[in-house]
Design a protein around this motif. Structure first.
Motif, short mmCIF file in Angstrom:
data_model
loop_
_atom_site.label_atom_id
_atom_site.label_comp_id
_atom_site.label_asym_id
_atom_site.label_seq_id
_atom_site.Cartn_x
_atom_site.Cartn_y
_atom_site.Cartn_z
N GLY A 118 0.94 -1.15 0.06
CA GLY A 118 -0.02 -0.02 0.03
C GLY A 118 0.83 1.32 0.01
O GLY A 118 0.17 2.46 0.37
N ILE A 132 -8.37 5.55 -2.37
CA ILE A 132 -8.09 5.78 -0.61
C ILE A 132 -6.23 6.37 -0.91
O ILE A 132 -5.54 5.64 -1.46
CB ILE A 132 -8.32 4.62 -0.28
CG1 ILE A 132 -9.89 4.54 -0.17
CG2 ILE A 132 -7.59 4.82 1.22
CD1 ILE A 132 -10.22 3.34 0.72
N GLY A 152 -1.78 4.41 0.83
CA GLY A 152 -2.95 4.40 0.87
C GLY A 152 -3.24 3.90 2.30
O GLY A 152 -4.67 3.33 2.35
N ASN A 153 -2.66 3.88 3.14
CA ASN A 153 -2.61 2.87 4.54
C ASN A 153 -3.05 3.90 5.40
O ASN A 153 -2.59 4.63 6.23
CB ASN A 153 -1.48 2.49 4.84
CG ASN A 153 -0.92 1.10 3.94
OD1 ASN A 153 -1.78 0.66 3.50
ND2 ASN A 153 0.40 1.14 3.85
N VAL A 154 -4.79 3.81 5.63
CA VAL A 154 -5.41 4.59 6.87
C VAL A 154 -6.15 3.86 7.58
O VAL A 154 -6.53 2.55 7.01
CB VAL A 154 -6.31 5.90 5.96
CG1 VAL A 154 -5.54 6.77 5.31
CG2 VAL A 154 -7.32 4.97 4.90
N ASP A 155 -6.48 4.20 8.71
CA ASP A 155 -7.15 3.28 9.81
C ASP A 155 -8.80 3.85 9.28
O ASP A 155 -8.98 5.13 9.80
CB ASP A 155 -6.79 3.82 11.14
CG ASP A 155 -7.78 2.93 12.15
OD1 ASP A 155 -8.74 2.62 11.63
OD2 ASP A 155 -7.19 2.91 13.26
N LEU A 156 -9.37 3.27 8.99
CA LEU A 156 -10.90 3.52 8.36
C LEU A 156 -11.71 3.89 9.40
O LEU A 156 -12.75 4.48 9.46
CB LEU A 156 -11.54 2.44 7.62
CG LEU A 156 -10.86 2.39 6.09
CD1 LEU A 156 -11.70 1.27 5.45
CD2 LEU A 156 -10.79 3.35 5.39
#
Lengths: 315, 315
Positions: A48, A275, A306-310
C-alpha cells in the motif's frame, strides 16, 4: 552520488516483486487546479505504499550478498511493512522494532508478513536501542527507512516509471513529492535529473513538521520547531545524505496546513475514488494552495500511499 | 430482444463521452476468496458510476432524433447525475425530480451538471407525478433508470469492455453484478450471452431489498417483503422488461446481509485502496459468503460505483 545505472539496477532487481503502478488523471481536479496533473498511484503498490521499493532494493541485496542472517528496522509506519514484506520475499527473518503505542492494526500488518514485532517505548532512543539489541542477538542487518543509498535508489524507481510511462506525453514542468526523511524526495529528484532534466522537482511538507524547509534554507540538518500534523508519515527529519541530494536537485519546498492536507485528501477520495493517506495528499495540497505557481503547468505527483485506519478518518 | 448490434451501436455512440475503465485484480482478495477475481472499475466512470453509460445512450438518441426539447427523470441516486451529465453533453435542459429528503450533496451534484432539481415528497407516486408535470410543462422526454432498452444497451457496454479486455486472459467462469431495477444485470447478461456464451451470469441482492430473487423464482414482478438495507442503489423492484431478460439469461441470484456488504466494502477499501459504495460491494460479498460455489473459478465482477457520503461511513 547515486548513479543512473544504480537506479536502473535497483529497478531490474525489484521489478519482479512490485507493481508498475497506474498513473491516473482527473478532469475535475485539473479544472480546480488549473493545471494538468498526473498522479503516480503508489497507494496501489505492494504493502500500500512506495516504501516497498526501497525496502526490497535493500533487502534483496542483503540477501544476495549474504550480509546478515536477518533484517531489522524501527518504524511504526509503512517502512515496517515494507521491510517485513521484503524479508519474506527472500526468506530471511525480520525483526521490526515498533513503539508500544503504535496502532494494533499496524503491528498486525507486520505480523501478517511473518515478521517478529519487538515493542519499545515511543522514543527515538528506545527505538535505536531496540534495533541494537536485535542486531547483537540475531546478527540482523539494519535497513534504515531513508538514510541508505539502496533505499533511496529503490524509491527513485517510482519517478523513473512515471517519466518512462508519461514523460513523452506530459513533458512534465514539475514533479512533486512529499518530504519526511527525504528518501522518496531524494530518489525522485535523482530520477528526474537523469531522465527528465528540464523538469523541476518541488516538495510538499506539513506545517506541523517543518524541518526540511529549514534545513533546505540553512544547509544543515534542522529539527522542526514543533511536531503536530495528521501527516504521520512525514514527521522525521532529513539526514545529511538526503539533505545533500535535496539541496542540489530540488527547486523548492512548500508547506501546507493540516486543514489543507485534509481538504486535498478528501478531494482525491471524492473525485478520483481512490484511497490515499494524509501524508500522500500533501503535494496536491501544495498545488491547490498556490494556483499562481502551477497554473497551466504539467505536473507529476507521486501519490505515496493509501494505508489509513478507516475507523479514524478526519472527515 | 436487444441485439448484439444494438449494444455495439450503443458503445460506439457513448465511447467519446465515457472512460474505458480499468480492470483491477488483488492478490490478497483472491487468496481470501480462493478464486481469481477481475474487478471492472465503474467507480472510476464519469459521474462515479456505470449509470453514465445508460444515461448517455438514451440521451444521445433523444437529442439525435429530436424527440424532445428536454430530458427528465426521477432518481435520488446515480441515475440522476447520469441524466444531468448526459443532457449537458448534448446541450439539452434536464429536469431531475428528487425526493426532498435526498441528501443535499446529491442535489448539489445534479445542480453541478447544470440540471434543474424539482423536489417532491419521498414517495414513488409523488416522483412519477413530478415527472408528468415536468413533461407537460417543458416537453421533456423521460429517461427511465432501467425500464428502457436504450438504457439497458448502454449498461451492457460495461460487461462488453470487461470481456473484450480480459475475456481472452481470464476465460470467465462467471460474471457477477448487483441487481436493483435490473438494468445493469440485464445488460451484463446480454453482453455475456453474446460475447462469452460459456460464462454464467450471477446476481447479488441485499437481503433487505429481496425482490429480484422472488421475481426470478415466481416469474412475476414481486415486491420485496421489506426494504431495509445500506445498499441504497438496489432498493428498486424489477420491471417486466428486465425480469424477462434476467429469467432467460441469468443463472442465479444470491442474497447477502448488510453486515456482509459492509465487510466486503471495507475489504476493497483496505486492500484495493479504491472507494466503492455499499451497493457496489454486493457481488464480492456473495463470493465471500459462498466459498464452495466460487472456489477455483475465474470471476468477473462489475464494480458499479463509488459515490459515498464520506461523512456517513459504516465503519
Amino acid at each position: 552520488m547515486i548513479a543512473l545505472d544504480t537506479i536502473r539496477e535497483a529497478h531490474d532487481r525489484i521489478r519482479p516483486h512490485i507493481h508498475r503502478t497506474a498513473v491516473l488523471t482527473n478532469q475535475t481536479i485539473n479544472e480546480k487546479a488549473n493545471a494538468r496533473l498526473f498522479f503516480k498511484c503508489e497507494n496501489f503498490q505492494k504493502i500500500g505504499a512506495f516504501k516497498a521499493r526501497g525496502g526490497l532494493n535493500a533487502v534483496l541485496q542483503v540477501a544476495a550478498n549474504r550480509e546478515g542472517k536477518a533484517i531489522t528496522t524501527h518504524s511504526s509506519g509503512n517502512h515496517a511493512q515494507a521491510v517485513a514484506f521484503a524479508a519474506r520475499q527472500v526468506g530471511l527473518p525480520a525483526y521490526i522494532v515498533m513503539p508500544r503505542t503504535a496502532p494494533q492494526v499496524k503491528k498486525d500488518a507486520v505480523l501478517g508478513y511473518g515478521a517478529e514485532v519487538i515493542e519499545c517505548e515511543p522514543t527515538l532512543d528506545a527505538r535505536e536501542a531496540g534495533v541494537r539489541t536485535v542486531m547483537e542477538r540475531t546478527g540482523a542487518v539494519l535497513v534504515h527507512p531513508f538514510d541508505d543509498d539502496r533505499v533511496i535508489a529503490g524509491q527513485a524507481t517510482a519517478a523513473k516509471e512515471l517519466i518512462e510511462d508519461y514523460g513523452q506525453e506530459a513533458r512534465f514542468d514539475l514533479i512533486l513529492a512529499p518530504v519526511g526523511g527525504g528518501g522518496l524526495l531524494s530518489g525522485t529528484a535523482l530520477s528526474t535529473r537523469y531522465l527528465s532534466p528540464g523538469t523541476r522537482v518541488v516538495a510538499g511538507e506539513p506545517e506541523g513538521a517543518a524541518d526540511a524547509i529549514l534545513s533546505f534554507q540553512s544547509g544543515r540538518v534542522e529539527k522542526a520547531p514543533y511536531i503536530n500534523t495528521i501527516a504521520d508519515g512525514l514527521m522525521t527529519s532529513l539526514s545529511e545524505r538526503t539533505l545533500a541530494i535535496i539541496r542540489t536537485h530540488v527547486t523548492d519546498i512548500l508547506t501546507v496546513s493540516d486543514a489543507e492536507i485534509i481538504a486535498a485528501m478528501r478531494l482525491v477520495w471524492e473525485r478520483m475514488k481512490i484511497i490515499i493517506e494524509p501524508s500522500c495528499a500533501v503535494p496536491l495540497a501544495v498545488v491547490l494552495k498556490h494556483p499562481d505557481q502551477f497554473a497551466g503547468q504539467k505536473v507529476g505527483i507521486i501519490l505515496t500511499g493509501g494505508n489509513v485506519d478507516l475507523g479514524k478518518l478526519p472527515f
